[in-house]
Design an enzyme around this catalytic site. Structure first.
Site, PDB file in Angstrom:
ATOM      1  N   LYS A   9      38.611  40.866  36.293  1.00  0.00           N
ATOM      2  CA  LYS A   9      38.274  40.138  35.064  1.00  0.00           C
ATOM      3  C   LYS A   9      36.851  39.558  35.114  1.00  0.00           C
ATOM      4  CE  LYS A   9      43.110  38.739  34.214  1.00  0.00           C
ATOM      5  NZ  LYS A   9      44.003  37.544  34.208  1.00  0.00           N
ATOM      6  N   TYR A  49      47.048  42.026  25.658  1.00  0.00           N
ATOM      7  CA  TYR A  49      47.808  40.783  25.872  1.00  0.00           C
ATOM      8  C   TYR A  49      48.759  40.465  24.719  1.00  0.00           C
ATOM      9  CZ  TYR A  49      45.356  39.514  30.182  1.00  0.00           C
ATOM     10  OH  TYR A  49      44.893  39.476  31.478  1.00  0.00           O
ATOM     11  N   PHE A  57      47.728  29.402  24.577  1.00  0.00           N
ATOM     12  CA  PHE A  57      46.467  29.762  25.243  1.00  0.00           C
ATOM     13  C   PHE A  57      45.930  31.138  24.825  1.00  0.00           C
ATOM     14  CE2 PHE A  57      49.929  30.984  28.193  1.00  0.00           C
ATOM     15  CZ  PHE A  57      49.624  32.315  28.438  1.00  0.00           C
ATOM     16  N   ARG A  85      50.908  43.732  42.351  1.00  0.00           N
ATOM     17  CA  ARG A  85      51.248  42.347  41.961  1.00  0.00           C
ATOM     18  C   ARG A  85      51.289  41.445  43.204  1.00  0.00           C
ATOM     19  NH1 ARG A  85      51.674  40.764  36.445  1.00  0.00           N
ATOM     20  NH2 ARG A  85      53.365  39.362  37.029  1.00  0.00           N
ATOM     21  N   ARG A 102      44.154  36.254  44.312  1.00  0.00           N
ATOM     22  CA  ARG A 102      44.073  34.996  43.563  1.00  0.00           C
ATOM     23  C   ARG A 102      44.094  33.793  44.499  1.00  0.00           C
ATOM     24  NH1 ARG A 102      48.301  36.875  38.843  1.00  0.00           N
ATOM     25  NH2 ARG A 102      46.791  37.676  37.340  1.00  0.00           N
ATOM     26  N   ASN A 112      41.726  33.912  36.719  1.00  0.00           N
ATOM     27  CA  ASN A 112      42.335  34.216  38.014  1.00  0.00           C
ATOM     28  C   ASN A 112      41.977  35.600  38.569  1.00  0.00           C
ATOM     29  OD1 ASN A 112      43.781  35.627  36.172  1.00  0.00           O
ATOM     30  ND2 ASN A 112      45.713  34.563  36.482  1.00  0.00           N
ATOM     31  N   HIS A 115      44.023  41.421  37.042  1.00  0.00           N
ATOM     32  CA  HIS A 115      45.257  41.725  36.312  1.00  0.00           C
ATOM     33  C   HIS A 115      45.920  42.920  36.977  1.00  0.00           C
ATOM     34  CE1 HIS A 115      47.984  42.874  33.045  1.00  0.00           C
ATOM     35  NE2 HIS A 115      47.593  44.109  33.282  1.00  0.00           N
ATOM     36  N   GLU A 126      49.406  50.007  28.929  1.00  0.00           N
ATOM     37  CA  GLU A 126      48.064  49.434  29.144  1.00  0.00           C
ATOM     38  C   GLU A 126      47.028  50.519  29.464  1.00  0.00           C
ATOM     39  OE1 GLU A 126      48.797  46.522  32.210  1.00  0.00           O
ATOM     40  OE2 GLU A 126      49.984  45.258  30.865  1.00  0.00           O
TER      41      GLU A 126
HETATM   42  P1  IDP Z   1      49.857  37.631  35.025  1.00  0.00           P
HETATM   43  O1  IDP Z   1      48.380  37.923  34.820  1.00  0.00           O
HETATM   44  O2  IDP Z   1      50.137  37.136  36.413  1.00  0.00           O
HETATM   45  O3  IDP Z   1      50.746  38.775  34.611  1.00  0.00           O
HETATM   46  P2  IDP Z   1      50.676  36.260  32.580  1.00  0.00           P
HETATM   47  O4  IDP Z   1      51.695  35.187  32.503  1.00  0.00           O
HETATM   48  O5  IDP Z   1      51.044  37.609  32.017  1.00  0.00           O
HETATM   49  O6  IDP Z   1      50.211  36.372  34.102  1.00  0.00           O
HETATM   50  O7  IDP Z   1      49.391  35.702  31.839  1.00  0.00           O
HETATM   51  C1  IDP Z   1      48.313  36.566  31.522  1.00  0.00           C
HETATM   52  C2  IDP Z   1      47.010  35.841  31.807  1.00  0.00           C
HETATM   53  O8  IDP Z   1      46.864  34.754  30.897  1.00  0.00           O
HETATM   54  C3  IDP Z   1      46.917  35.177  33.186  1.00  0.00           C
HETATM   55  O9  IDP Z   1      46.563  36.076  34.211  1.00  0.00           O
HETATM   56  C4  IDP Z   1      45.830  34.133  32.945  1.00  0.00           C
HETATM   57  O10 IDP Z   1      44.528  34.706  32.942  1.00  0.00           O
HETATM   58  C5  IDP Z   1      46.188  33.670  31.539  1.00  0.00           C
HETATM   59  N1  IDP Z   1      47.100  32.524  31.544  1.00  0.00           N
HETATM   60  C6  IDP Z   1      48.374  32.467  31.995  1.00  0.00           C
HETATM   61  N2  IDP Z   1      48.910  31.250  31.822  1.00  0.00           N
HETATM   62  C7  IDP Z   1      47.946  30.498  31.220  1.00  0.00           C
HETATM   63  C8  IDP Z   1      47.896  29.136  30.760  1.00  0.00           C
HETATM   64  O11 IDP Z   1      48.856  28.362  30.864  1.00  0.00           O
HETATM   65  N3  IDP Z   1      46.722  28.748  30.202  1.00  0.00           N
HETATM   66  C9  IDP Z   1      45.649  29.582  30.048  1.00  0.00           C
HETATM   67  N4  IDP Z   1      45.651  30.865  30.489  1.00  0.00           N
HETATM   68  C10 IDP Z   1      46.787  31.317  31.058  1.00  0.00           C
HETATM   69 MG    MG Z   2      51.281  39.521  32.754  1.00  0.00          MG
END
Ligand code: IDP
Ligand code: MG
Length: 132
Positions: A9, A49, A57, A85, A102, A112, A115, A126
């Site tokens: 990212k 997304y 968010f 993952r 991460r 973070n 992805h 995707e």
């Molecule tokens: P993942 O990337 O581990 O699959 P997801 O829950 O699918 O996590 O969330 C997608 C992305 O959205 C996260 O990697 C992060 O960049 C962002 N994200 C997740 N939770 C939050 C939040 O509470 N606030 C802001 N951004 C968030």
């Molecule tokens: Mg996800």
């Protein structure tokens, strides 16, 4: 052969972590079958997304992922979806194992670094967005 979509990212690209992160997947002997650097459009990011469209968010997430270049990769290997993952670590880096990408490179759950698709079905969906 199973495949998954990995994104490095914008925060990680800006911090010049791209090479180091790619090496982590390569050192695990995973095969990168496609790779490209691009600045995603808002439309691509929203498709990618889509599952989060009603989250508070969502707009912040779209702004983050489209603010600079992303390195998109298709990575292949046995059980690669789950393995990537694991290598990436928990969404919230404060909860991630320190040996994960991460856990090692960031403290922010918003920004973070990486992805990885969460299932084989998500991976195929995707991959169509990023490599069509
Ligand atoms: P993942 O990337 O581990 O699959 P997801 O829950 O699918 O996590 O969330 C997608 C992305 O959205 C996260 O990697 C992060 O960049 C962002 N994200 C997740 N939770 C939050 C939040 O509470 N606030 C802001 N951004 C968030
Ligand atoms: Mg996800």
């Amino acid at each position: 052969m199973e495949r998954t979509l990995v994104l490095i990212k914008p925060d990680a690209i800006e911090r010049k972590l791209m090479g180091e992160i790619i090496s982590i997947y390569e050192n695990k002997d995973l095969n990168i079958s496609e790779i490209k650097l691009l600045k995603p459009s808002v439309e691509m990011a929203e498709k990618h997304y889509y599952e989060h469209k009603d989250k508070p968010f969502f707009q912040e997430l779209i702004a983050y992922i489209t603010r600079g270049k992303v390195c998109a990769m298709i990575i292949e290997g046995e059980a690669v979806v789950e393995l990537v993952r694991k290598i990436n670590g928990a969404t919230d880096p404060k909860k991630a194992d320190p040996n994960t990408i991460r856990g090692k490179f960031t403290l922010s759950k918003e920004e973070n670094c990486v992805h990885g698709s969460d299932s084989k079905e998500s991976a195929e969906r995707e991959i169509k967005i990023w490599f069509s």
